[in-house]
Design a protein around this motif. Structure first.
Motif, PDB file in Angstrom:
ATOM      1  N   ASP A 162       0.830  -1.215   0.000  1.00 60.11           N
ATOM      2  CA  ASP A 162       0.000   0.000   0.000  1.00 60.11           C
ATOM      3  C   ASP A 162       0.860   1.259   0.000  1.00 60.11           C
ATOM      4  O   ASP A 162       0.633   2.189  -0.784  1.00 60.11           O
ATOM      5  N   ALA A 185       1.335   3.905  -3.160  1.00 60.41           N
ATOM      6  CA  ALA A 185       0.962   5.317  -3.014  1.00 60.41           C
ATOM      7  C   ALA A 185       2.142   6.230  -3.318  1.00 60.41           C
ATOM      8  O   ALA A 185       1.959   7.335  -3.850  1.00 60.41           O
ATOM      9  N   SER A 234       0.862   5.387  -7.896  1.00 58.57           N
ATOM     10  CA  SER A 234      -0.560   5.729  -7.794  1.00 58.57           C
ATOM     11  C   SER A 234      -1.123   6.284  -9.098  1.00 58.57           C
ATOM     12  O   SER A 234      -2.336   6.214  -9.333  1.00 58.57           O
ATOM     13  N   MET A 247      -5.896   2.813  -9.249  1.00 63.61           N
ATOM     14  CA  MET A 247      -6.296   2.758  -7.842  1.00 63.61           C
ATOM     15  C   MET A 247      -6.179   1.326  -7.321  1.00 63.61           C
ATOM     16  O   MET A 247      -6.790   0.407  -7.869  1.00 63.61           O
ATOM     17  N   CYS A 285      -7.498   0.524 -13.546  1.00 61.61           N
ATOM     18  CA  CYS A 285      -6.703   1.367 -14.448  1.00 61.61           C
ATOM     19  C   CYS A 285      -7.562   1.867 -15.605  1.00 61.61           C
ATOM     20  O   CYS A 285      -8.577   1.261 -15.949  1.00 61.61           O
TER      21      CYS A 285
END
Length: 254
Positions: free
Chosen positions: A57, A61, A65, A69, A81
């Motif tokens: 995660d 990010a 990113s 998502m 995407c």
């Protein structure tokens, strides 16, 4: 364990977790060494998956990113995407991040699906997600979700087991009580979405199973659908799934 140790300093707790990971699997009286990873179905497995994949995660990010998502629950995740090119890049980037954790994507369960105009769908957390064309506004597609084929096979297996002929010595009310516990839990999870048609199928299957069960119990031949009709079925107090769907807000997508 390295990730856990960043937040937990209690040596006894760390020792317990390490022992849990090394406990192995007991099957038919024989213990098999686990080697690595958490036991399948272990209650602590989702928690440790979240701890380990928190790295995914954070790194996503920080570095990726813009590709799409990332949506994750324990060790199950998808990346949404805008194009196939970005999806392929996202798959490569996820593979690189996981490699740093000593993990890899499952080759048979990892794929790129095109949702545009309902071409393909995919399963996630028990649901099948698919874009469906609006029947009033042609050319407009809405993302819908309903129980996957695997989830439907699972509930049918549970209902089949609960109405097995080995329970014919028990009162029908007792069998219905067991069924209702299964139906309430399954229905509560899948009622959020577009599950009305699947729920109707489950209700019909439940009626069929109980009719067969009652026929065996009373020594009757055939399924006796005329005698064990929907009025009889409703009078048993079976928890119905039809009518319990709670549809959320839908968004039109081309």
């Amino acid at each position: 364990m390295g990730q856990v140790a960043r937040r937990v300093s209690d040596r006894r707790m760390l020792k317990l977790l390490r022992a849990w990971l090394r406990a192995g699997v007991l099957e038919d009286g024989v213990t098999t060494e686990a080697g690595s990873a958490t036991p399948q179905g272990s209650p602590i497995s989702p928690l440790l998956a979240n701890v380990a994949l928190h790295v995914l995660d954070a790194e996503w990010a920080r570095t990726a990113s813009k590709l799409g998502m990332l949506v994750r629950y324990a060790d199950d995740f998808i990346v949404l995407c805008a194009s196939r090119t970005r999806a392929e890049q996202a798959r490569r980037r996820v593979g690189e991040i996981l490699a740093g954790l000593g993990l890899q994507l499952h080759p048979d369960k990892t794929r790129v699906a095109c949702l545009t105009r309902g071409h393909e769908g995919f399963d996630f957390l028990g649901f099948h997600l698919h874009k469906v064309e609006a029947w009033r506004r042609r050319g407009r597609y809405y993302l819908q979700r309903w129980p996957s084929d695997r989830a439907m096979a699972s509930i049918r297996a549970k209902l089949r087991e609960a109405t097995d002929r080995r329970y014919v010595g028990y009162p029908v009310a007792w069998v219905v009580g067991r069924l209702n516990r299964v139906l309430r839990g399954w229905g509560a999870y899948f009622r959020h979405g577009n599950s009305a048609r699947k729920f109707a199928h489950v209700d019909a299957y439940m009626h069929e199973r109980l009719a067969i069960f009652a026929s065996i119990k009373h020594g009757l031949h055939g399924r006796n659908q005329h005698r064990f009709n929907w009025v009889w079925f409703t009078s048993l107090g079976v928890y119905p799934l039809s009518g319990r769907v709670r549809s959320g807000a839908a968004h039109a997508l081309r």
